[in-house]
Motif scaffolding. Sequence first.
Motif, PDB file in Angstrom:
ATOM      1  N   TYR A  33      27.813 -58.750 -26.842  1.00  0.00           N
ATOM      2  CA  TYR A  33      27.174 -57.534 -27.324  1.00  0.00           C
ATOM      3  C   TYR A  33      25.905 -57.858 -28.110  1.00  0.00           C
ATOM      4  N   TYR A  35      23.961 -55.846 -31.245  1.00  0.00           N
ATOM      5  CA  TYR A  35      23.942 -54.756 -32.203  1.00  0.00           C
ATOM      6  C   TYR A  35      22.649 -54.833 -33.011  1.00  0.00           C
ATOM      7  N   GLN A  37      20.848 -53.565 -36.681  1.00  0.00           N
ATOM      8  CA  GLN A  37      21.132 -53.038 -38.005  1.00  0.00           C
ATOM      9  C   GLN A  37      19.831 -52.853 -38.769  1.00  0.00           C
ATOM     10  N   GLY A  42      24.558 -48.929 -40.853  1.00  0.00           N
ATOM     11  CA  GLY A  42      25.601 -49.604 -40.107  1.00  0.00           C
ATOM     12  C   GLY A  42      25.047 -50.281 -38.874  1.00  0.00           C
ATOM     13  N   LEU A  43      25.954 -50.760 -38.040  1.00  0.00           N
ATOM     14  CA  LEU A  43      25.541 -51.454 -36.824  1.00  0.00           C
ATOM     15  C   LEU A  43      25.482 -50.473 -35.665  1.00  0.00           C
ATOM     16  N   PHE A  88      22.231 -58.552 -34.213  1.00  0.00           N
ATOM     17  CA  PHE A  88      23.416 -59.402 -34.169  1.00  0.00           C
ATOM     18  C   PHE A  88      23.914 -59.495 -32.731  1.00  0.00           C
ATOM     19  N   SER A  92      33.481 -61.282 -27.682  1.00  0.00           N
ATOM     20  CA  SER A  92      34.884 -60.905 -27.848  1.00  0.00           C
ATOM     21  C   SER A  92      35.658 -61.259 -26.595  1.00  0.00           C
ATOM     22  N   LEU A  97      35.665 -58.925 -32.766  1.00  0.00           N
ATOM     23  CA  LEU A  97      34.303 -59.372 -32.496  1.00  0.00           C
ATOM     24  C   LEU A  97      33.994 -60.574 -33.365  1.00  0.00           C
ATOM     25  N   PHE A  99      30.742 -62.304 -34.752  1.00  0.00           N
ATOM     26  CA  PHE A  99      29.313 -62.030 -34.892  1.00  0.00           C
ATOM     27  C   PHE A  99      28.524 -63.309 -35.112  1.00  0.00           C
ATOM     28  N   GLY A 100      27.305 -63.287 -34.611  1.00  0.00           N
ATOM     29  CA  GLY A 100      26.347 -64.305 -34.976  1.00  0.00           C
ATOM     30  C   GLY A 100      25.794 -64.025 -36.364  1.00  0.00           C
ATOM     31  N   THR A 101      24.931 -64.901 -36.809  1.00  0.00           N
ATOM     32  CA  THR A 101      24.384 -64.824 -38.152  1.00  0.00           C
ATOM     33  C   THR A 101      23.322 -63.741 -38.287  1.00  0.00           C
ATOM     34  N   ARG A 104      16.505 -61.606 -37.916  1.00  0.00           N
ATOM     35  CA  ARG A 104      15.648 -60.568 -38.489  1.00  0.00           C
ATOM     36  C   ARG A 104      14.359 -60.516 -37.680  1.00  0.00           C
TER      37      ARG A 104
END
Lengths: 109, 116
Positions: A33, A35, A37, A42-43, A88, A92, A97, A99-101, A104
């Motif tokens: 995925y 996402y 933010q 939120g995501l 992000f 999964s 999930l 998540f990566g770090t 930005r």
Amino acid sequence: GEDVEQSLFLSVREGDSSVINCTYTDSSSTYLYWYKQEPGAGLQLLTYIFSNMDMKQDQRLTVLLNKKDKHLSLRIADTQTGDSAIYFCAESNTDKLIFGTGTRLQVFP
Amino acid sequence: DAMVIQNPRYQVTQFGKPVTLSCSQTLNHNVMYWYQQKSSQAPKLLFHYYDKDFNNEADTPDNFQSRRPNTSFCFLDIRSPGLGDAAMYLCATKRGRRGLSTDTQYFGPGTRLTVL
């Protein structure tokens, strides 16, 4: 254990393409995925790709998956200032999930 | 048409004073999650409910508890908040189907918790 890594920062000029990269370790990942933010929010799900696909395109977004190298990328065409956010990737294969770090993305005029 | 709703959006509490964060959903999803996200970090899963089954992450402190009275609502209780618990708390939901590939998680806007 499972690990997802991303570069921390990306800066692009408005109108250029952005490419955000992600590597993961779990070869049994079913879905991957992306996402978005925005500050204080939120995501927001941008897109996802099933692990048996190589590519998925959705308007300005293109997701590429190299399963052999466990590498995922998100390309944003014609990047706009409104695309500035943290992105992000996540993997999964269960109900969770990983998540990566986060990367930005800064878009400058 | 909010799908995952979190209240309040901003919560201020005092050190050691119990606080409850709320999440509700209109999606009728059977899986609900609580994440903690500290500044410049990825969300960290605290626990999740699969229907009424509670699943705690191994490293979630005992200070964090959760309740899910029905399909639509899920609460996060922090029994004695410390300064280190200041964070964004994200709720997410998913239509889960056991034994099958996962479905997408949908996130709420988050509650930002400040501990004084």
